[in-house]
Design a protein around this motif. Structure first.
Motif, PDB file in Angstrom:
ATOM      1  N   THR A 705       0.832  -1.203   0.000  1.00 43.59           N
ATOM      2  CA  THR A 705       0.000   0.000   0.000  1.00 43.59           C
ATOM      3  C   THR A 705       0.862   1.246   0.000  1.00 43.59           C
ATOM      4  N   TRP A 706       0.395   2.248  -0.676  1.00 47.08           N
ATOM      5  CA  TRP A 706       1.126   3.517  -0.737  1.00 47.08           C
ATOM      6  C   TRP A 706       1.080   4.254   0.592  1.00 47.08           C
ATOM      7  N   LYS A 707       0.044   4.031   1.406  1.00 44.10           N
ATOM      8  CA  LYS A 707      -0.039   4.702   2.702  1.00 44.10           C
ATOM      9  C   LYS A 707       1.136   4.310   3.610  1.00 44.10           C
ATOM     10  N   ARG A 708       1.504   3.016   3.558  1.00 43.16           N
ATOM     11  CA  ARG A 708       2.643   2.567   4.376  1.00 43.16           C
ATOM     12  C   ARG A 708       3.928   3.249   3.940  1.00 43.16           C
ATOM     13  N   TRP A 709       4.100   3.415   2.671  1.00 42.97           N
ATOM     14  CA  TRP A 709       5.306   4.066   2.163  1.00 42.97           C
ATOM     15  C   TRP A 709       5.301   5.563   2.477  1.00 42.97           C
ATOM     16  N   VAL A 710       4.211   6.215   2.259  1.00 47.71           N
ATOM     17  CA  VAL A 710       4.174   7.676   2.368  1.00 47.71           C
ATOM     18  C   VAL A 710       4.144   8.134   3.817  1.00 47.71           C
ATOM     19  N   PHE A 711       3.359   7.485   4.669  1.00 47.44           N
ATOM     20  CA  PHE A 711       3.154   7.969   6.023  1.00 47.44           C
ATOM     21  C   PHE A 711       4.061   7.310   7.063  1.00 47.44           C
ATOM     22  N   PHE A 712       4.765   6.232   6.707  1.00 46.31           N
ATOM     23  CA  PHE A 712       5.595   5.549   7.693  1.00 46.31           C
ATOM     24  C   PHE A 712       7.042   5.376   7.213  1.00 46.31           C
ATOM     25  N   LEU A 713       7.244   4.656   6.137  1.00 47.91           N
ATOM     26  CA  LEU A 713       8.607   4.326   5.720  1.00 47.91           C
ATOM     27  C   LEU A 713       9.393   5.548   5.262  1.00 47.91           C
ATOM     28  N   PHE A 714       8.793   6.380   4.417  1.00 49.55           N
ATOM     29  CA  PHE A 714       9.521   7.539   3.914  1.00 49.55           C
ATOM     30  C   PHE A 714       9.854   8.537   5.025  1.00 49.55           C
ATOM     31  N   PRO A 715       8.935   8.928   5.893  1.00 50.97           N
ATOM     32  CA  PRO A 715       9.316   9.830   6.996  1.00 50.97           C
ATOM     33  C   PRO A 715      10.346   9.215   7.935  1.00 50.97           C
ATOM     34  N   GLY A 716      10.191   7.950   8.279  1.00 51.37           N
ATOM     35  CA  GLY A 716      11.155   7.315   9.179  1.00 51.37           C
ATOM     36  C   GLY A 716      12.549   7.261   8.591  1.00 51.37           C
ATOM     37  N   THR A 717      12.628   6.908   7.290  1.00 50.33           N
ATOM     38  CA  THR A 717      13.944   6.855   6.642  1.00 50.33           C
ATOM     39  C   THR A 717      14.570   8.235   6.553  1.00 50.33           C
ATOM     40  N   THR A 718      13.770   9.244   6.256  1.00 48.59           N
ATOM     41  CA  THR A 718      14.290  10.614   6.177  1.00 48.59           C
ATOM     42  C   THR A 718      14.817  11.083   7.526  1.00 48.59           C
ATOM     43  N   ILE A 719      14.082  10.821   8.577  1.00 49.72           N
ATOM     44  CA  ILE A 719      14.515  11.232   9.923  1.00 49.72           C
ATOM     45  C   ILE A 719      15.809  10.517  10.311  1.00 49.72           C
ATOM     46  N   ALA A 720      15.884   9.206  10.055  1.00 49.98           N
ATOM     47  CA  ALA A 720      17.094   8.449  10.411  1.00 49.98           C
ATOM     48  C   ALA A 720      18.296   8.933   9.610  1.00 49.98           C
ATOM     49  N   THR A 721      18.095   9.218   8.316  1.00 48.74           N
ATOM     50  CA  THR A 721      19.192   9.706   7.487  1.00 48.74           C
ATOM     51  C   THR A 721      19.671  11.075   7.968  1.00 48.74           C
ATOM     52  N   SER A 722      18.750  11.947   8.338  1.00 47.15           N
ATOM     53  CA  SER A 722      19.128  13.264   8.863  1.00 47.15           C
ATOM     54  C   SER A 722      19.930  13.126  10.154  1.00 47.15           C
ATOM     55  N   ALA A 723      19.517  12.194  11.013  1.00 44.20           N
ATOM     56  CA  ALA A 723      20.249  11.982  12.266  1.00 44.20           C
ATOM     57  C   ALA A 723      21.676  11.524  12.006  1.00 44.20           C
ATOM     58  N   LEU A 746      15.953  12.427  17.033  1.00 44.53           N
ATOM     59  CA  LEU A 746      15.684  11.958  15.673  1.00 44.53           C
ATOM     60  C   LEU A 746      15.727  10.434  15.588  1.00 44.53           C
ATOM     61  N   ILE A 747      16.705   9.826  16.241  1.00 50.25           N
ATOM     62  CA  ILE A 747      16.792   8.360  16.203  1.00 50.25           C
ATOM     63  C   ILE A 747      15.573   7.729  16.864  1.00 50.25           C
ATOM     64  N   ALA A 748      15.177   8.274  18.014  1.00 50.35           N
ATOM     65  CA  ALA A 748      13.990   7.731  18.687  1.00 50.35           C
ATOM     66  C   ALA A 748      12.742   7.962  17.852  1.00 50.35           C
ATOM     67  N   GLY A 749      12.638   9.123  17.218  1.00 54.34           N
ATOM     68  CA  GLY A 749      11.478   9.387  16.377  1.00 54.34           C
ATOM     69  C   GLY A 749      11.414   8.493  15.161  1.00 54.34           C
ATOM     70  N   SER A 750      12.576   8.208  14.553  1.00 60.72           N
ATOM     71  CA  SER A 750      12.567   7.323  13.384  1.00 60.72           C
ATOM     72  C   SER A 750      12.114   5.911  13.747  1.00 60.72           C
ATOM     73  N   VAL A 751      12.459   5.464  14.949  1.00 62.53           N
ATOM     74  CA  VAL A 751      12.031   4.128  15.385  1.00 62.53           C
ATOM     75  C   VAL A 751      10.514   4.066  15.466  1.00 62.53           C
ATOM     76  N   GLY A 752       9.876   5.154  15.950  1.00 64.02           N
ATOM     77  CA  GLY A 752       8.420   5.173  16.037  1.00 64.02           C
ATOM     78  C   GLY A 752       7.741   5.057  14.684  1.00 64.02           C
ATOM     79  N   PHE A 753       8.372   5.576  13.621  1.00 61.90           N
ATOM     80  CA  PHE A 753       7.799   5.467  12.283  1.00 61.90           C
ATOM     81  C   PHE A 753       8.103   4.126  11.629  1.00 61.90           C
ATOM     82  N   LEU A 754       9.300   3.595  11.849  1.00 59.18           N
ATOM     83  CA  LEU A 754       9.732   2.406  11.111  1.00 59.18           C
ATOM     84  C   LEU A 754       9.248   1.102  11.735  1.00 59.18           C
ATOM     85  N   LEU A 755       8.970   1.100  13.028  1.00 55.11           N
ATOM     86  CA  LEU A 755       8.577  -0.145  13.677  1.00 55.11           C
ATOM     87  C   LEU A 755       7.210  -0.587  13.133  1.00 55.11           C
TER      88      LEU A 755
END
Length: 802
Positions: A705-723, A746-755
């Protein structure tokens, strides 16, 4: 004479030796030997404190006329020549007798601290990857020489180890010495016939001056040329202690002074004095008689009776030999012995004449030795017999000797403390003056003298009185040998200082050796360092404090800033609370326990890791650091493995193997790049394989589903990469407190999106409207459609209609 010359890169040892040879040919018959010393190249560091300096130790032999230091600096990057590395100035300091006390950052020294002088040179690059400089010292002092080298202070960037090949600047000093052999030795009291042949420019002598000599006089008499027709003596007479004379040594022009006599008041004891007789331009040989006459002050002013023997004293026995105990006249052949008065010249038929030593009317006061008590490395106390309270009589000085061991004691700090017992002066306006001198005491015979310097002796001044009854003196990296402390009491009057009458002052004297000044205070740490077999100590400051004793608070952090930074680093870990809540609600209990472990140890590690006084440690620092690093890496590992959506047994095995492998990696190197990057890439590889297998089986992208990519995976990956980018490229020592806190969040926030959320149990699926004919229909759970359900629980309904 000191000078620095830049040499071409191709200049070798041959050209250096030719330069040395030219300098030496003016001294006698050019009889000398060459010694060569080198040290292993060492990596230079940017200067923060003396603890970051590279120190090199050399030993210059006696009778050295020229010492040439060849200074080689070259770059390396990744094991190859660093042609692309930027040029950075290399500063090298030189000092004889002890390490140089340097202050490149112009920080404030602690109060009552003496700063010994040193010489410095700066090397600039002449080739892309190498530079060479030469530092020449004419007639260097023999013994220990120390070189300190460092790079300029950098911007304090915190770089990740292994991220890129670091530019290294290596420094290697080499020493070439030329020393004369066969120098003629003169004996105090003896005159000998000498000459300077036409083909020589000068002639060099040396004479040993024992203890308790108050004056040395070099006399040159019966000077004439070969034709014996000249009335003046065309020579220049020079003298210097410990090394051959140089251009600024004590000198006497014998053309204008007849008889030619050169006086040295208050000479250094137990040292060789070098005498140079240099001729002016003339076309004939120069003949003369030369001798050294000394004044002996070893005879005590009081008889060695009962009162004199009640106190330990030294007139040559404990501290060395006086002139009367050294070579008598009978030790040389053909020297007559008779009862002539002191100072009379005994003529002989031979070329040697004996001149008896002159007794000094100002007798040397007794020198009280000290007892050396070694407690630890650079922790030595010097105890005074019948001390530490000492009495200073009004009519003479009290002199104490402190002996610092060669090499062993020069890497610490010599401390001197004086405290006046005000009640002992009975209301008199009395002042105690002290002089700390190296090599010989300055007894202050002049009643109004308050200076610790003379023509040949310089020292350090101390004073106490009834108003200021305490004084301290600190000497970092003191020269080894014997230090003499002379204390004299004087009373202040309208006409200046005069002798006190019938007042004996009582003074508390404390002398000791410590590794660092005041143990580097609250905001510093005293470190014991070693270069080859030489030990020395230096302060390493923290919380923005600087200086040799960490007492310069120009750029120091305030208490409020320290408290704010500590709270920021600790409380930023509370961002792990949402990931822990999400993990527990999704039934990821193992993952939640790892996040709790990370949050706990990261909080208390940063509470213990602070540089200031706002520090709280619940256990040893090393344990907290290991647990913090392990928790951070395990958080990344379990999150990525959880995203792979593997079977429970496989996932648990990978968790256990990852914990053991990461523990081993952290023990090998806690700051290596691959400790973080390696496990992350391996886990991402497992996740990519699992997702690829699902994609192939279902013939659609996973998660679907695109929702998983747009609302979870993409934000989590962006936050982790920025960190990771902040951690690797932006973090410096100045912004560490808030950049690292942002890294935590940022690391803690990315975990909340990627888990991923936990798959729910199967539910009844309502069959879709039947189609005509017989066939199969694939019914998928809504949660699986979002990419949230394990493929093992997909239900397939088979519906057949006629």
């Amino acid at each position: 004479m000191w000078w620095l010359e830049g040499f071409r890169s191709g200049m070798g040892r041959l050209e250096i030796l030719l330069l040395v040879y030219t300098l030496l040919c003016s001294l006698g018959d050019c009889l000398f030997v060459t010694d060569y010393f080198t040290r292993t190249p060492r990596k230079l560091n940017a200067y923060r404190s003396f603890a970051s300096v590279e120190l090199f130790h050399f030993n210059v032999p006696e009778d050295t006329v020229v010492a040439v230091w060849n200074l080689i600096t070259f770059k390396e990057q990744g094991g190859t020549f660093g042609d692309s590395c930027p040029d950075r100035n290399v500063t090298v300091y030189f000092r004889s007798g002890a390490p140089p006390v340097i202050n490149p950052l112009q920080t404030r020294f602690p109060k009552d601290t003496i700063i010994p002088g040193s010489f410095a040179v700066t090397l600039t690059w002449t080739l892309p990857n190498r530079t060479t400089g030469v530092f020449n010292v004419t007639s260097p002092l023999p013994g220990d020489w120390f070189l300190a080298a460092h790079l300029p202070k950098d911007e304090g960037k915190i770089s990740v180890k292994g991220l890129h090949e670091e530019c290294q600047y290596l420094f290697q000093p080499q020493l070439i010495v030329q020393r004369l052999i066969g120098i003629s030795v003169l004996y105090p009291g003896y005159f000998i016939d000498q000459m300077i042949p036409l083909h020589n420019r000068s002639v060099l002598y040396k004479v040993f001056i024992p203890n308790y000599i108050s004056r040395v006089k070099v006399q040159l008499v019966d000077c004439n040329t070969k034709n014996r027709s000249g009335e003046s003596c065309p020579v220049l007479l020079k003298i210097r202690s410990r090394a051959p004379p140089v251009h600024n040594s004590s000198a006497m022009d014998c053309r204008e002074n007849l008889p030619c006599e050169l006086d040295v008041p208050l000479p250094s004891w137990e040292q060789w004095y070098y005498i140079l007789v240099e001729r002016y331009l003339s076309s004939s040989d120069v003949y003369f008689r030369i001798g050294v006459q000394v004044k002996d002050c070893s005879k005590p002013s009081v008889s060695k009776g009962s009162s004199a023997m009640n106190m330990p004293q030294s007139f040559g026995t404990a501290m060395g030999f006086s002139l009367s105990e050294t070579m008598p006249a009978a030790s040389l052949p053909n020297v007559p012995q008779n009862g002539s008065d002191q100072g009379s010249l005994l003529n002989t038929e031979d070329s040697i004449t004996y001149l008896a030593p002159i007794a000094d009317t100002n007798k040397c006061w007794p020198i009280r030795p000290t007892l050396r008590n070694e407690l630890d490395t650079f922790s030595v106390h010097f105890y005074i017999f019948f001390g530490p309270n000492i009495s200073i009589p009004p009519d003479r000085a009290a002199i104490f000797a402190i002996n610092l061991m060669p090499v062993l004691d020069s890497g610490g700090v010599l401390n001197m403390e004086l405290k006046l017992n005000v009640s002992s002066v009975r209301g008199e306006n009395i002042t105690i003056f002290g002089c700390l001198n190296h090599g010989m005491p300055l007894s202050l015979h002049d009643n109004t003298s308050v200076s610790c310097e003379s023509e040949s002796v310089s020292g350090f001044h101390l004073s106490i009185n009834t108003t200021t009854n305490i004084t301290k003196l600190r000497i970092p990296y003191p020269q080894t040998g014997t230090w003499y402390l002379s204390l004299r009491s004087l009373c202040a009057t309208e006409h200046g200082f005069e002798l006190c009458t019938n007042v004996t002052a009582e003074v508390y004297l404390r002398s000791y050796l410590t590794p660092c000044i005041n143990d580097c205070g609250t905001y510093g740490q005293c470190k014991l360092l070693r270069t080859n077999n030489y030990l020395y100590a230096a302060c390493e400051c923290k919380a923005g404090w600087d200086g040799w004793g960490c007492t310069d608070n120009t750029e120091a952090y305030s208490y409020g800033f320290q408290l704010l930074s500590t709270l920021l680093l600790c409380l930023s870990n509370l961002m792990f609370v949402p990931p822990v809540t999400i993990a527990i609600r999704s039934h990821y209990l193992l993952e939640a326990s790892v996040y709790i472990f990370t949050m706990f140890f990261s909080t208390f590690y940063h509470a213990c890791d602070q540089p200031g006084i706002v520090v709280f440690c619940i256990m040893e620092y090393d344990v907290l650091q290991f647990c913090d690093f392990l928790g951070s890496l395990m958080s990344v590992w379990v999150t990525v493995i959880a995203m792979a959506r593997l079977k429970s047994i496989i996932k648990q095995v990978l968790y256990l193997l990852g914990a053991m492998a990461l523990s081993m990696a952290l023990q090998l190197d806690r700051h290596g790049l691959w400790n973080l990057l390696g496990p992350s890439l391996f886990a991402l590889g497992i996740m990519a394989i699992a997702w690829t297998v699902r994609t192939i089986r279902r013939r659609r992208c996973y998660p679907p589903t695109w929702k998983r990519w747009v609302f979870f995976l993409f934000p989590g990956t962006t936050i982790a990469t920025s960190a990771v980018a902040l951690y690797a490229f932006v973090e410096t020592e100045e912004n560490y407190f808030y950049i690292h806190s942002i890294w935590h969040m940022l690391i803690a926030g990315s975990v909340g999106f990627l888990l991923p959320p936990r798959a729910k149990p199967d539910v009844k699926v309502t069959p879709l409207k039947r189609r005509r004919g017989c066939g199969y229909q694939l019914c998928v759970n809504e949660h699986e459609e979002m990419g949230l359900v394990d493929p093992a629980i997909i239900t397939i309904n088979s519906i057949c209609t006629s």
